[in-house]
Design a protein around this motif. Structure first.
Motif, PDB file in Angstrom:
ATOM      1  N   UNK A 133       0.817  -1.212   0.000  1.00 28.49           N
ATOM      2  CA  UNK A 133       0.000   0.000   0.000  1.00 28.49           C
ATOM      3  C   UNK A 133       0.851   1.262   0.000  1.00 28.49           C
ATOM      4  N   UNK A 134       0.463   2.234  -0.827  1.00 25.43           N
ATOM      5  CA  UNK A 134       1.009   3.598  -0.787  1.00 25.43           C
ATOM      6  C   UNK A 134      -0.130   4.525  -0.368  1.00 25.43           C
ATOM      7  N   UNK A 135       0.082   5.243   0.724  1.00 25.53           N
ATOM      8  CA  UNK A 135      -0.941   6.139   1.254  1.00 25.53           C
ATOM      9  C   UNK A 135      -0.482   7.591   1.151  1.00 25.53           C
ATOM     10  N   UNK A 136      -1.435   8.503   1.038  1.00 23.11           N
ATOM     11  CA  UNK A 136      -1.165   9.922   0.861  1.00 23.11           C
ATOM     12  C   UNK A 136      -1.664  10.729   2.045  1.00 23.11           C
ATOM     13  N   UNK A 137      -0.895  11.739   2.422  1.00 19.20           N
ATOM     14  CA  UNK A 137      -1.351  12.819   3.296  1.00 19.20           C
ATOM     15  C   UNK A 137      -1.172  14.089   2.468  1.00 19.20           C
ATOM     16  N   UNK A 138      -2.222  14.522   1.797  1.00 20.73           N
ATOM     17  CA  UNK A 138      -2.153  15.617   0.825  1.00 20.73           C
ATOM     18  C   UNK A 138      -2.707  16.903   1.433  1.00 20.73           C
ATOM     19  N   UNK A 139      -1.903  17.963   1.433  1.00 25.21           N
ATOM     20  CA  UNK A 139      -2.312  19.230   2.034  1.00 25.21           C
ATOM     21  C   UNK A 139      -2.178  20.370   1.029  1.00 25.21           C
ATOM     22  N   UNK A 140      -3.280  21.024   0.665  1.00 29.64           N
ATOM     23  CA  UNK A 140      -3.205  22.218  -0.173  1.00 29.64           C
ATOM     24  C   UNK A 140      -3.038  23.472   0.676  1.00 29.64           C
ATOM     25  N   UNK A 218      -5.192   9.131   3.781  1.00 28.85           N
ATOM     26  CA  UNK A 218      -5.425   7.831   3.160  1.00 28.85           C
ATOM     27  C   UNK A 218      -6.694   7.157   3.662  1.00 28.85           C
ATOM     28  N   UNK A 219      -7.471   6.607   2.732  1.00 30.91           N
ATOM     29  CA  UNK A 219      -8.551   5.680   3.054  1.00 30.91           C
ATOM     30  C   UNK A 219      -8.256   4.385   2.301  1.00 30.91           C
ATOM     31  N   UNK A 220      -8.620   4.345   1.018  1.00 33.27           N
ATOM     32  CA  UNK A 220      -8.268   3.174   0.221  1.00 33.27           C
ATOM     33  C   UNK A 220      -6.824   3.209  -0.232  1.00 33.27           C
ATOM     34  N   UNK A 221      -6.183   4.375  -0.096  1.00 37.82           N
ATOM     35  CA  UNK A 221      -4.806   4.518  -0.548  1.00 37.82           C
ATOM     36  C   UNK A 221      -4.746   5.062  -1.959  1.00 37.82           C
ATOM     37  N   UNK A 222      -3.675   5.763  -2.271  1.00 42.70           N
ATOM     38  CA  UNK A 222      -3.524   6.284  -3.622  1.00 42.70           C
ATOM     39  C   UNK A 222      -3.186   5.155  -4.587  1.00 42.70           C
ATOM     40  N   UNK A 223      -2.547   4.086  -4.092  1.00 47.01           N
ATOM     41  CA  UNK A 223      -2.264   2.909  -4.913  1.00 47.01           C
ATOM     42  C   UNK A 223      -1.998   1.735  -3.980  1.00 47.01           C
ATOM     43  N   UNK A 224      -2.525   0.580  -4.337  1.00 43.76           N
ATOM     44  CA  UNK A 224      -2.331  -0.605  -3.509  1.00 43.76           C
ATOM     45  C   UNK A 224      -2.176  -1.829  -4.388  1.00 43.76           C
ATOM     46  N   UNK A 225      -1.666  -2.894  -3.773  1.00 40.54           N
ATOM     47  CA  UNK A 225      -1.536  -4.155  -4.502  1.00 40.54           C
ATOM     48  C   UNK A 225      -2.910  -4.646  -4.945  1.00 40.54           C
ATOM     49  N   UNK A 226      -3.904  -4.455  -4.093  1.00 46.87           N
ATOM     50  CA  UNK A 226      -5.264  -4.882  -4.432  1.00 46.87           C
ATOM     51  C   UNK A 226      -5.817  -4.089  -5.615  1.00 46.87           C
ATOM     52  N   UNK A 227      -5.596  -2.756  -5.617  1.00 48.61           N
ATOM     53  CA  UNK A 227      -6.121  -1.943  -6.724  1.00 48.61           C
ATOM     54  C   UNK A 227      -5.382  -2.231  -8.035  1.00 48.61           C
ATOM     55  N   UNK A 263      -3.650  33.501  -8.376  1.00 46.27           N
ATOM     56  CA  UNK A 263      -3.651  32.422  -7.387  1.00 46.27           C
ATOM     57  C   UNK A 263      -2.230  31.978  -7.095  1.00 46.27           C
ATOM     58  N   UNK A 264      -1.978  31.682  -5.841  1.00 47.09           N
ATOM     59  CA  UNK A 264      -0.729  31.078  -5.394  1.00 47.09           C
ATOM     60  C   UNK A 264      -1.060  29.683  -4.865  1.00 47.09           C
ATOM     61  N   UNK A 265      -0.476  28.647  -5.463  1.00 39.63           N
ATOM     62  CA  UNK A 265      -0.888  27.269  -5.199  1.00 39.63           C
ATOM     63  C   UNK A 265       0.300  26.454  -4.715  1.00 39.63           C
ATOM     64  N   UNK A 266       0.114  25.794  -3.590  1.00 39.10           N
ATOM     65  CA  UNK A 266       1.103  24.828  -3.109  1.00 39.10           C
ATOM     66  C   UNK A 266       0.380  23.572  -2.660  1.00 39.10           C
ATOM     67  N   UNK A 267       0.864  22.417  -3.118  1.00 37.05           N
ATOM     68  CA  UNK A 267       0.362  21.135  -2.640  1.00 37.05           C
ATOM     69  C   UNK A 267       1.542  20.323  -2.139  1.00 37.05           C
ATOM     70  N   UNK A 268       1.473  19.903  -0.893  1.00 33.76           N
ATOM     71  CA  UNK A 268       2.470  18.998  -0.338  1.00 33.76           C
ATOM     72  C   UNK A 268       1.836  17.654  -0.052  1.00 33.76           C
ATOM     73  N   UNK A 269       2.513  16.576  -0.447  1.00 27.80           N
ATOM     74  CA  UNK A 269       1.981  15.234  -0.209  1.00 27.80           C
ATOM     75  C   UNK A 269       3.059  14.373   0.447  1.00 27.80           C
ATOM     76  N   UNK A 270       2.736  13.866   1.611  1.00 31.85           N
ATOM     77  CA  UNK A 270       3.613  12.901   2.285  1.00 31.85           C
ATOM     78  C   UNK A 270       3.082  11.508   2.030  1.00 31.85           C
ATOM     79  N   UNK A 271       4.000  10.590   1.661  1.00 33.87           N
ATOM     80  CA  UNK A 271       3.611   9.211   1.404  1.00 33.87           C
ATOM     81  C   UNK A 271       4.024   8.316   2.569  1.00 33.87           C
ATOM     82  N   UNK A 272       3.123   7.397   2.920  1.00 35.77           N
ATOM     83  CA  UNK A 272       3.418   6.373   3.906  1.00 35.77           C
ATOM     84  C   UNK A 272       2.970   5.036   3.323  1.00 35.77           C
ATOM     85  N   UNK A 273       3.452   3.965   3.912  1.00 36.93           N
ATOM     86  CA  UNK A 273       3.105   2.647   3.419  1.00 36.93           C
ATOM     87  C   UNK A 273       3.146   1.610   4.510  1.00 36.93           C
ATOM     88  N   UNK A 274       2.932   0.345   4.126  1.00 41.24           N
ATOM     89  CA  UNK A 274       2.926  -0.736   5.094  1.00 41.24           C
ATOM     90  C   UNK A 274       4.210  -1.562   4.996  1.00 41.24           C
TER      91      UNK A 274
END
Length: 274
Positions: A133-140, A218-227, A263-274
């Motif tokens: 599993x790859x999980x996201x913590x995405x903050x705009x 993360x809920x279902x994850x941004x990408x998983x082995x199952x998906x 507009x001034x746009x910043x998106x930071x995403x931290x990835x976590x996994x199992x």
């Protein structure tokens, strides 16, 4: 007002508000009756004393815990990626100032400006960084101004969707077909996580400044082995190999803007996994 001064004024709300410390999230729980029945089986199994030499219980199921692939595993920190984008009426460099990086020039009102910024930032995860599993913590962190100088009521719209392209040698197989395109993957697949989606009506001469921020986790994850198997058509063996080989994640941004003045746009995403 110069563009530099306008941009500084636009950023003022973001400075005043402290920065807060995928669709991929499509997980749906099994029917309630199935989950309750499985739960009762778990309770009954745990209530029985273990016998010497007894065979270990079968693996947990989706009905029991929702996500048996990651159940009981420790969380792994896998890295951070951040993108920045500027929307303005003029991306040309100002004399004596550096060129504006990652800038999209807005179409004159009331036209809609498409946003399609690819390859803004990337990270590469070594093989076996995660198991399933790859999980996201995405903050705009987005500051933007809306204005209607058309002389009549007009609709505004502002949509931002960060995109994530996952590159892997496993997806280089020409026999693997991307169900989203009907063509070979060509080494990568892409997902999108919608974040900002605002629309409404501005009266003549209306002007507003807005600020958006809020972490999506993360809920279902941004990408998983199952998906990879169920949604993307890989075999179980290919999905396992995907996580055992290096994965490059390239982040971009898509969307559109109408009656957005800047507009001034910043998106930071931290990835976590199992």
């Amino acid at each position: 007002m110069t563009r530099t001064a306008l941009f500084a004024a636009l950023l003022a709300p973001a400075v005043a508000l402290a920065a807060p410390p995928p669709e991929a999230d499509s997980f749906r729980s099994p029917p309630l009756a199935d989950s309750l029945a499985a739960g009762q089986q778990t309770i009954a199994r745990e209530a029985k004393p273990a016998k010497a030499g007894a065979i270990a219980p079968t693996a947990l199921t989706i009905e029991e815990v929702g996500d048996p692939d990651t159940f009981g595993k420790p969380l792994k920190w896998l890295g951070l990626v951040s993108i920045n984008l500027l929307l303005t009426d003029n991306c040309s460099p100002v004399a004596g100032e550096p060129a504006l990086e990652n800038c999209i020039q807005l179409a004159p009102a009331p036209a809609t400006t498409p946003i399609n910024a690819t390859d803004l930032a990337s990270i590469t995860l070594p093989g076996r960084s995660a198991e399933t599993l790859l999980c996201h913590w995405q903050t705009p962190i987005v500051s933007y101004s809306l204005a209607n100088y058309t002389g009549a009521p007009a609709q505004y719209a502002f949509r931002l969707s960060p995109t994530y392209r996952f590159e892997s040698e496993v997806l280089d197989d020409p026999a693997l077909i991307n169900p989203a395109t009907g063509l070979p993957f060509g080494g990568s697949l892409s997902t999108t996580l919608t974040s900002v989606n605002r629309f409404g009506t501005l009266q003549p001469d209306d002007y507003e400044v807005q600020y958006e921020s809020g972490t999506r986790m993360c809920i279902g994850g941004v990408l998983s082995q199952r998906s990879l198997v169920q949604q993307w058509g890989l075999t179980e063996a290919q999905a396992r190999r995907f996580f055992r080989r290096p994965i490059t994640i390239v982040m971009g941004l898509s969307g559109n803007a109408r009656l957005v003045e800047s507009a001034s746009i910043n998106f930071g995403t931290r990835f976590v996994g199992d």
